[in-house]
Scaffold this motif. Structure first.
Motif, PDB file in Angstrom:
ATOM      1  N   GLY A 128       0.723  -1.232   0.060  1.00  0.00           N
ATOM      2  CA  GLY A 128       0.183  -0.134  -0.079  1.00  0.00           C
ATOM      3  C   GLY A 128       0.726   1.224  -0.127  1.00  0.00           C
ATOM      4  N   GLY A 129       2.289   1.164   0.327  1.00  0.00           N
ATOM      5  CA  GLY A 129       2.951   2.260   0.311  1.00  0.00           C
ATOM      6  C   GLY A 129       3.012   3.047  -0.843  1.00  0.00           C
ATOM      7  N   ARG A 130       3.122   2.491  -2.086  1.00  0.00           N
ATOM      8  CA  ARG A 130       2.859   2.992  -3.130  1.00  0.00           C
ATOM      9  C   ARG A 130       1.948   4.175  -3.390  1.00  0.00           C
ATOM     10  NH1 ARG A 130       6.017   1.943  -7.286  1.00  0.00           N
ATOM     11  NH2 ARG A 130       5.417   2.723  -9.406  1.00  0.00           N
ATOM     12  N   TYR A 131       0.523   4.005  -2.859  1.00  0.00           N
ATOM     13  CA  TYR A 131      -0.406   4.692  -2.911  1.00  0.00           C
ATOM     14  C   TYR A 131      -0.634   5.420  -1.688  1.00  0.00           C
ATOM     15  CZ  TYR A 131      -1.092   1.298  -6.320  1.00  0.00           C
ATOM     16  OH  TYR A 131      -1.208   0.444  -7.584  1.00  0.00           O
ATOM     17  N   ALA A 132       0.467   5.690  -0.677  1.00  0.00           N
ATOM     18  CA  ALA A 132       0.008   6.190   0.579  1.00  0.00           C
ATOM     19  C   ALA A 132      -0.136   7.565   0.510  1.00  0.00           C
ATOM     20  CB  ALA A 132       0.984   5.794   1.694  1.00  0.00           C
ATOM     21  N   ALA A 183      -7.329   5.501  -0.031  1.00  0.00           N
ATOM     22  CA  ALA A 183      -8.348   4.398   0.142  1.00  0.00           C
ATOM     23  C   ALA A 183      -7.741   3.023  -0.523  1.00  0.00           C
ATOM     24  CB  ALA A 183      -9.461   4.754  -0.737  1.00  0.00           C
ATOM     25  N   SER A 184      -6.817   3.266  -1.477  1.00  0.00           N
ATOM     26  CA  SER A 184      -6.412   1.971  -2.226  1.00  0.00           C
ATOM     27  C   SER A 184      -5.385   1.603  -1.389  1.00  0.00           C
ATOM     28  CB  SER A 184      -5.653   2.384  -3.473  1.00  0.00           C
ATOM     29  OG  SER A 184      -6.783   2.524  -4.459  1.00  0.00           O
ATOM     30  N   GLU A 200      -4.622  -4.213   3.961  1.00  0.00           N
ATOM     31  CA  GLU A 200      -5.564  -5.156   4.505  1.00  0.00           C
ATOM     32  C   GLU A 200      -5.259  -6.577   3.783  1.00  0.00           C
ATOM     33  OE1 GLU A 200     -10.240  -5.254   5.084  1.00  0.00           O
ATOM     34  OE2 GLU A 200      -9.435  -3.453   5.242  1.00  0.00           O
ATOM     35  N   GLU A 201      -5.375  -6.407   2.364  1.00  0.00           N
ATOM     36  CA  GLU A 201      -5.363  -7.541   1.454  1.00  0.00           C
ATOM     37  C   GLU A 201      -3.929  -8.143   1.618  1.00  0.00           C
ATOM     38  OE1 GLU A 201      -8.774  -8.263   1.421  1.00  0.00           O
ATOM     39  OE2 GLU A 201      -8.088  -9.407  -0.402  1.00  0.00           O
ATOM     40  N   ASN A 202      -3.038  -7.382   1.642  1.00  0.00           N
ATOM     41  CA  ASN A 202      -1.690  -7.987   1.962  1.00  0.00           C
ATOM     42  C   ASN A 202      -1.551  -9.060   2.952  1.00  0.00           C
ATOM     43  OD1 ASN A 202       1.198  -8.008   3.352  1.00  0.00           O
ATOM     44  ND2 ASN A 202       1.628  -6.868   1.723  1.00  0.00           N
ATOM     45  N   ASP A 251      -6.434  13.850 -17.831  1.00  0.00           N
ATOM     46  CA  ASP A 251      -5.525  13.599 -18.983  1.00  0.00           C
ATOM     47  C   ASP A 251      -4.812  12.440 -18.958  1.00  0.00           C
ATOM     48  OD1 ASP A 251      -7.129  15.633 -19.938  1.00  0.00           O
ATOM     49  OD2 ASP A 251      -5.845  17.131 -19.230  1.00  0.00           O
ATOM     50  N   ASP A 252      -4.099  12.302 -17.688  1.00  0.00           N
ATOM     51  CA  ASP A 252      -2.817  11.506 -17.699  1.00  0.00           C
ATOM     52  C   ASP A 252      -3.327  10.374 -16.951  1.00  0.00           C
ATOM     53  OD1 ASP A 252      -0.560  10.173 -16.859  1.00  0.00           O
ATOM     54  OD2 ASP A 252       0.413  12.162 -16.162  1.00  0.00           O
ATOM     55  N   PRO A 253      -2.657   9.110 -17.796  1.00  0.00           N
ATOM     56  CA  PRO A 253      -3.144   7.814 -16.812  1.00  0.00           C
ATOM     57  C   PRO A 253      -2.785   7.501 -15.416  1.00  0.00           C
ATOM     58  CG  PRO A 253      -1.883   7.383 -18.899  1.00  0.00           C
ATOM     59  CD  PRO A 253      -2.081   8.949 -18.764  1.00  0.00           C
ATOM     60  N   THR A 254      -1.520   8.583 -15.168  1.00  0.00           N
ATOM     61  CA  THR A 254      -0.845   8.028 -13.990  1.00  0.00           C
ATOM     62  C   THR A 254      -2.053   8.715 -12.818  1.00  0.00           C
ATOM     63  OG1 THR A 254       0.387  10.038 -14.104  1.00  0.00           O
ATOM     64  CG2 THR A 254       1.295   7.854 -14.603  1.00  0.00           C
ATOM     65  N   ASP A 255      -2.839   9.736 -13.245  1.00  0.00           N
ATOM     66  CA  ASP A 255      -3.632  10.493 -12.481  1.00  0.00           C
ATOM     67  C   ASP A 255      -5.101   9.391 -12.079  1.00  0.00           C
ATOM     68  OD1 ASP A 255      -1.953  12.523 -12.100  1.00  0.00           O
ATOM     69  OD2 ASP A 255      -3.144  13.757 -13.820  1.00  0.00           O
ATOM     70  N   ILE A 256      -5.213   8.528 -12.813  1.00  0.00           N
ATOM     71  CA  ILE A 256      -6.428   7.723 -12.735  1.00  0.00           C
ATOM     72  C   ILE A 256      -6.419   6.996 -11.482  1.00  0.00           C
ATOM     73  CG2 ILE A 256      -7.982   6.242 -13.773  1.00  0.00           C
ATOM     74  CD1 ILE A 256      -7.167   7.082 -16.477  1.00  0.00           C
ATOM     75  N   THR A 257      -7.501   6.631 -10.823  1.00  0.00           N
ATOM     76  CA  THR A 257      -7.379   5.971  -9.644  1.00  0.00           C
ATOM     77  C   THR A 257      -7.164   4.552  -9.796  1.00  0.00           C
ATOM     78  OG1 THR A 257      -8.763   5.412  -7.479  1.00  0.00           O
ATOM     79  CG2 THR A 257      -9.990   5.877  -9.606  1.00  0.00           C
TER      80      THR A 257
END
Lengths: 576, 424
Positions: free
Chosen positions: A53-57, A62-63, A69-71, A329-335
C-alpha cells in the motif's frame, strides 16, 4: 428461476477467478470462461508485486488501506504464492525531502508499518543499491506469483463445483427482453482440457446472471449489449533480469514516474514500469526505447543493472477506469480503485454487472464485493469465506521438510519444488518412478510437469504458468522439446508437436526485447539447437514428403575409408 | 620474451582445429590457443555441408552441386567448391566418420524425431540412417529427458520414414541418480563397470543388452541416445551388437554432446600427431599491431598478460554462440581484433519476429577477401597477416542451411593453408 442461481463469469484473470471461487464457495453454480489461458490478459503481465500500500500512501489512501489489508490476507491464505521480501522506498539526493516525509506520514495514516533507515543501513540490506542513496522507508511489500495464485483459485473453485473453461471466447451475449440471459462461446480447437465442449465448436451458456470481469476488455463485452464501458487501457513495460540483483522490492520515493520499481521474483528480478494510455488492449506498440528507459532509469537506483542480462520484456495493460465526470488527461492520475457497474441501474439492462479498475493485490476483496452484490440480487445470505480458507497448496505450509533426501532430489531443486507446490508437495512428488529435472534453469522436475499436464491438458503454456518451466535463462531452448515429450503418451504426436511449436513461439516473442549481449548469444544457441541439431525449422513432419531413396542409405560406407569397421573391437582410435 | 610460432590459431573449435592441422601439415610451426570449451559440445557431432538452400529449398541431395548457386558472399563461394572437397578429404583422413563414399547427403534421425541432411556421420550413427529401410527400435532411458523414444518414433513416422519404427523406454541398469550426467552413463559403459541388477553384480554392457532384449521384437537395428561410451565407444557398440544380435546406432543429441566431444578429441589427437602445440583455457585479451601487421597477441593467464608472437594469425573464435562475436544494446563487435561486423543500427533489425524466421543475427560475422583476410567497413584488408575461419565469418546462416561444420572445415583449411604459405 432455478434453486441455485447459475452465474456466468467472463474473464480468467485474478478478478474473475476470485469471483468464481467466492461464488462457488457460497454454493452458487458458476461457469467461468476465458478466451486464452488463465492469466492470459493483465494478470499474467504484471510485475508480481504484493503491494504493502506504500505506493499509494500519498495520492490514493483508500487504495493504500485496502492494499495493506489484503496483503495480510494473502500472506495467510496464499502462503505458497507469496515471498515476503519486504520493500524499500529509497531517496536519491535529487528526490524531494518533503515527499519523503509525506510518504512516511501517509504510510502511518493508512496503517502500513513503515520505518526510516539510513543509506548505510539500506545498503547493508541491499549491497547493490547506489552509493548516493540517502535513506529509505521500509514497508511490507512482497513478491507474489500471479500464475500460481490464479491456478490455486481455479482449483479451489472447481473443488466447489465451478466449471472453468479456458480457450473459450465470448462471441456474443444472449439478450432476451432487455435482460442478459447467457453467452455465446467459441471453443478454440485443440485437445485435452483445452476443450470441454465440441472441438472448435460454439456453445450457448445460459445463465441467471453474468459478471463481466474482463478488465481492459470490458468495453468489448459491453459493446455486445450496446452499453458503454469506457475502460482506459494503459500499457506498461516490464523487463525481466536473469538473476535477482536485489532481494527486497526497491521503489523510488518520488511522486510518480516511469521506471521506478524493481521486484525480486523467484529466480529473477522484474523492472517496471511505464504508464501510457493505448486504444486497443490487444494491439499496441511494444518499443525498444521503453526497455532502454527501464534500464537507464533504474540503474540510478541499482547501478549494476546497466550491464546485467535481461531475458525478456513484456507489456501489460491496466484496465483503468474513472467515472465519466472526472476526465483525467494523464493515466497516472487515474485512480487504482475498482468500480462495480450494475448495468440494470446504469443502463437499464438487467442480468449483468461489470467490474473494472482495481489492482491485483485487492483481487479477493473485489471478488467479495461483487459476490455480495450478486448474492443480494438473489436474496442469498451466504457468508464470504475467501479471506479465511487457505487456497489449495497453502494449507499447513509450515513444514518445509527435507525433500532432497526424501525424494532423491538435489538441492536446490527439491526446495524450489516444495516452495512452488506448498502443501501439495507430498501428493505431487511422491512417485515411485524416476523424477529427473525437465527444466534446469528453474529446477522443475518431471513429477511437477506431469501434475501440471493432469490439471491443464495439452497446452504447454498452461504447464508453464503452473511450474515455471521454460521461464529461466534459456527461455525454453533446452526444455521445450522435453516438455513436448512429457505430453506424448497421453496425447498424440501431432498434438505434442503443435504444443511444442506454440511454446517455442511464445517464449521467442518476449525474448525479442532482450536480444543483445548474453541473451542474443543464448538466442543464437537456441536457434542452432532447434535448427541445426534437430532440423525443427525444416521438420519433414510439417512439410512435404521426402524422397528418402534419393539419400545415402549407408551402402558402401566404411568400405573404402581404410579405418576399422564397426564389428571390429573398437576402431583404430578408441581401441579397448 | 614472447612465445613464438609461425602460425598462431585463436580458437579450438572445428575451424581452429582444421586450420591448425592444415598449417602444421604444410610444415608450419603452429600454435593453437583457445579459451572456453568449444561449441562442439553443443553440436550434434554430425558434419553437415549443405542441407538447404538459403531460400529453404531442400533437403538437398548433392551439396557440392548446390554450392555453385549460393550467393557470392557465402564462404563456400569465397573458397570454391573444389577446395571444399579437398578440405573434406583432410577431415576424412583424420577421423573415422562415414559418408565419404558418396557426394550424396545422408538423412540422420535426430533426438527429437526429425531427420536432418548431413554429409558425414560418426561410425556410431551409421546404422541409423533414414534411407535404410530396415525396421528400427529406439530405446530411451527413463531418466534421460532429452530422448523420449516413443515420442521420437512417432515423430519419425510422421516424417514418413520408409521403415517401421517403435520406441521403448527402459530403466538403465544400476542405481543411477535420476539426474545423472550423460558422462556417467558413458563411463559405466566404457569400463563395463559393475551395476547391481536384482542384487547381483553385472557388467553394464551386459545388463543393458539384457534389458533391451526383453523389449526387442524383430527389429534389425536398435537406436540409443548418444551415451554409448566416450573413450571406447566402438567397443561398447560392438559388445551391444553381439549380445542383442542387431545393429546398434546412436541418435545424436543436444548438449552435452558426446559425439561432438569425441570429434574434438579426434582432431586434437591429429593435431598433436602433426606436431602443433596447443594451450586451452586462457583468453586472448589484447594485441599489438604495427600498421597493417599484427605483431603480438596477449593471453591472460592467472592475471598475467603473456605475449604470443607469430608471423601469421588465424581468428577462429566462433560466432554469437561461441562468443567470437559479441553485442550490447547498441552494436555488434568482434572482441579480439575489433574487426568490422556489418549490422543494423537498431537492435530490433537484428532478428525476425518468428522463432524460425530469417534472422539477420544468424549471418553476423566478418567479411573477408578471397584469402579470408577480414575487411574493414571500407572493404580494405584490415591486417595483412590475419585470416578468419568458421562461425566468426558472416554471410551465411549455418543453422538454416545446415552448413556449419562444412564451412568451418573448408574455411579453416583455406586459412591454415594460406597462413602456412605466407609464413614460410
Amino acid at each position: 428461476m432455478a434453486q441455485t442461481p447459475h452465474i456466468a463469469v467472463i474473464g480468467g484473470g485474478s478478478t474473475g477467478i476470485g469471483i468464481a471461487r467466492d461464488l462457488a464457495m457460497r454454493g452458487l453454480d458458476v461457469t467461468l470462461v476465458e478466451q486464452g489461458n488463465l492469466t492470459h490478459g493483465t494478470t499474467g503481465r504484471m510485475h508480481g508485486l504484493l503491494h504493502s500500500g506504500g505506493r499509494y500512501a500519498v495520492a490514493d489512501q483508500a487504495s493504500a488501506t485496502e492494499c495493506i489489508e489484503e496483503n495480510r490476507v494473502l500472506r495467510d491464505i496464499a502462503s505458497h504464492c507469496v515471498e515476503m521480501t519486504g520493500g524499500l522506498f529509497v531517496k536519491r539526493p535529487e528526490d524531494s525531502e518533503e515527499y519523503f516525509q509525506e510518504k512516511l506520514e501517509g504510510c502511518k495514516e493508512c496503517g502500513i508499518p513503515a520505518e526510516v533507515i539510513s543509506g548505510e543501513e539500506a545498503r547493508a540490506m541491499e549491497p547493490h543499491l547506489a552509493k548516493d542513496v540517502e535513506k529509505a522507508i521500509t514497508v511490507p511489500d512482497g513478491a507474489i506469483d500471479p500464475f500460481r495464485l490464479v491456478v490455486a483459485n481455479a482449483a479451489s473453485a472447481e473443488e466447489h463445483g465451478a466449471r472453468i473453461e479456458t480457450h473459450s471466447k465470448v462471441t456474443d451475449l444472449i439478450i432476451e427482453d432487455g435482460e442478459v440471459v447467457g453467452l455465446e462461446v467459441e471453443h478454440a480447437s485443440g485437445s485435452g482440457k483445452r476443450v470441454h465442449g465440441t472441438e472448435g465448436g460454439t456453445e450457448e451458456i445460459r445463465a441467471d446472471y453474468v459478471v463481466n470481469a474482463t478488465g481492459a476488455w470490458a468495453g468489448r463485452i459491453g459493446d455486445m449489449a450496446n452499453v458503454d464501458i469506457a475502460v482506459r487501457p494503459s500499457k506498461g513495460v516490464m523487463t525481466i533480469m536473469n538473476i535477482r540483483q536485489v532481494d527486497t522490492v526497491i521503489n523510488r520515493c518520488k511522486p510518480k514516474g516511469d521506471a521506478d520499481i524493481v521486484v525480486p521474483h523467484e529466480t529473477t528480478a522484474i523492472l517496471g514500469t511505464t504508464d501510457e494510455e493505448v486504444e486497443d488492449p490487444e494491439d499496441y506498440p511494444e518499443e525498444g526505447w521503453e526497455v532502454d528507459k527501464m534500464i537507464d532509469t533504474l540503474k540510478e537506483l541499482v547501478p549494476m543493472l546497466d550491464e546485467a542480462r535481461t531475458i525478456r520484456s513484456f507489456w501489460g495493460v491496466r484496465p483503468l477506469y474513472e467515472p465519466p465526470d472526472v476526465g483525467s488527461d494523464d493515466p497516472t492520475d487515474i485512480t487504482r480503485d475498482y468500480f462495480l457497474l450494475d448495468h440494470d441501474e446504469r443502463d437499464d439492462l438487467q442480468g449483468m454487472t461489470s467490474i473494472v479498475g482495481g489492482k491485483f493485490t485487492t483481487y479477493r476483496m473485489m471478488g467479495e464485493e461483487i459476490s455480495d452484490h450478486v448474492c443480494a440480487k438473489f436474496g442469498i445470505d451466504a457468508e464470504c469465506r475467501t479471506a479465511d480458507e487457505p487456497l489449495p497448496g497453502s494449507e499447513d505450509f509450515s513444514v518445509l521438510r527435507d525433500y532432497m533426501d526424501e525424494f532423491g532430489l538435489r538441492s536446490p531443486i527439491g526446495r524450489r519444488s516444495v516452495e512452488r507446490l506448498g502443501s501439495r508437495a507430498d501428493d505431487v512428488l511422491k512417485t515411485s518412478d524416476p523424477n529427473p529435472t525437465i527444466c534446469n534453469c528453474e529446477g522443475v522436475t518431471r513429477a511437477e510437469v506431469q501434475d501440471a499436464i493432469e490439471q491443464s491438458g495439452s497446452d504447454l503454456n498452461a504447464v508453464r504458468i503452473r511450474t515455471r518451466a521454460s521461464m529461466g535463462n534459456c527461455q525454453g531452448g533446452f526444455c521445450c522439446s522435453r516438455l513436448a515429450s512429457e505430453l506424448h503418451g497421453e496425447y498424440s504426436e501431432d498434438i505434442a508437436r503443435e504444443a511444442w511449436d506454440e511454446l517455442l513461439q511464445e517464449r521467442w516473442k518476449g525474448q525479442r526485447h532482450a536480444l543483445w549481449g548474453e541473451q542474443l548469444s543464448q538466442a543464437a544457441l537456441n536457434y542452432a539447437l532447434h535448427s541445426t541439431t534437430q532440423n525443427r525449422d525444416n521438420d519433414p513432419a510439417d512439410g512435404g514428403p521426402v524422397d528418402f531413396a534419393a539419400f545415402d542409405s549407408g551402402v558402401g560406407a566404411g568400405e573404402a575409408s581404410g579405418t576399422a569397421d564397426v564389428a571390429a573391437d573398437g576402431g583404430t582410435r578408441n581401441g579397448d | 620474451m614472447a612465445i613464438n610460432s609461425e602460425v598462431l590459431v585463436i580458437g579450438g573449435g572445428l575451424a581452429g582445429l582444421t586450420s591448425a592441422l592444415k598449417a602444421a601439415r604444410e610444415g608450419a610451426d603452429v600454435r593453437l590457443v583457445s579459451y572456453k570449451q568449444s561449441s562442439l559440445r553443443h553440436a550434434s557431432g554430425l558434419v553437415d555441408l549443405l542441407g538447404y538452400t538459403p531460400d529453404g529449398e531442400g533437403p538437398i541431395t548433392d551439396p557440392y552441386a548446390a554450392m555453385g548457386d549460393l550467393p557470392e558472399e557465402h564462404p563456400y563461394r569465397r573458397v570454391g567448391v573444389e577446395t571444399v572437397r579437398e578440405s573434406m578429404s583432410l577431415f576424412d583422413e583424420v577421423t573415422d566418420y562415414r559418408g565419404d563414399h558418396t557426394d550424396t547427403n545422408a538423412l540422420v534421425p535426430t533426438h527429437g524425431g526429425t531427420v536432418k541432411p548431413t554429409a558425414r556421420y560418426p561410425t556410431g550413427a551409421a546404422a541409423g540412417l533414414a534411407s535404410d529401410d530396415r525396421d528400427v527400435l529406439l530405446v530411451g532411458l527413463e531418466s534421460l529427458v532429452d530422448f523420449d523414444a516413443p515420442h521420437a518414433a512417432a515423430h519419425l513416422e510422421a516424417a514418413g520414414v520408409p521403415f517401421d519404427v517403435r520406441g521403448e523406454t527402459i530403466r538403465f541398469p544400476g542405481d543411477l541418480q535420476a539426474d545423472a550426467k550423460i558422462t556417467r552413463y558413458a563411463k559405466l559403459l566404457d569400463t563395463n563397470g559393475d551395476v547391481a541388477v536384482r542384487g547381483r553384480k553385472k557388467g553394464a554392457r551386459d545388463a543393458l543388452a539384457e534389458r533391451v532384449n526383453t523389449v526387442r521384437d524383430t527389429e534389425e537395428r536398435i537406436g540409443f541416445p548418444a551415451i554409448l561410451g566416450d573413450a571406447h565407444t566402438d567397443a561398447v557398440r560392438a559388445a551391444l551388437e553381439e549380445k542383442i544380435g542387431a545393429d546398434v546406432f546412436e541418435v545424436p543429441m543436444g548438449p552435452p554432446s558426446l559425439p561432438g566431444l569425441r570429434l574434438e578429441d579426434a582432431l586434437f589427437e591429429a593435431l598433436d600427431e602433426a606436431g602443433a602445440s596447443f594451450e586451452t583455457g586462457n583468453p586472448v585479451v589484447d594485441f599489438d599491431a604495427d600498421g597493417e601487421r599484427i605483431e603480438t597477441v596477449y593471453i591472460e593467464k592467472n592475471g598475467a598478460k603473456i605475449p604470443n608472437s607469430a608471423d601469421q594469425y588465424v581468428l577462429a573464435t566462433g560466432g554469437l554462440v561461441g562468443k567470437g562475436i559479441e553485442s550490447d544494446r547498441e552494436s555488434v563487435t568482434e572482441p579480439v581484433f575489433d574487426c568490422h561486423i556489418e549490422h543494423g543500427e537498431d537492435r530490433y533489425e537484428w532478428f525476425d519476429g518468428d522463432a524460425f524466421g530469417d534472422h539477420p543475427f544468424a549471418s553476423f560475422g566478418v567479411e573477408t577477401d578471397e584469402t579470408l583476410r577480414p575487411l574493414t567497413a571500407d572493404s580494405a584488408v584490415q591486417f595483412e597477416n590475419l585470416r578468419a575461419a568458421g562461425s566468426v565469418l558472416g554471410g551465411y546462416d549455418f543453422a538454416a542451411e545446415k552448413s556449419g561444420s562444412g564451412v568451418s572445415i573448408a574455411t579453416g583449411y583455406v586459412a591454415g593453408e594460406n597462413a602456412a604459405a605466407e609464413a614460410r
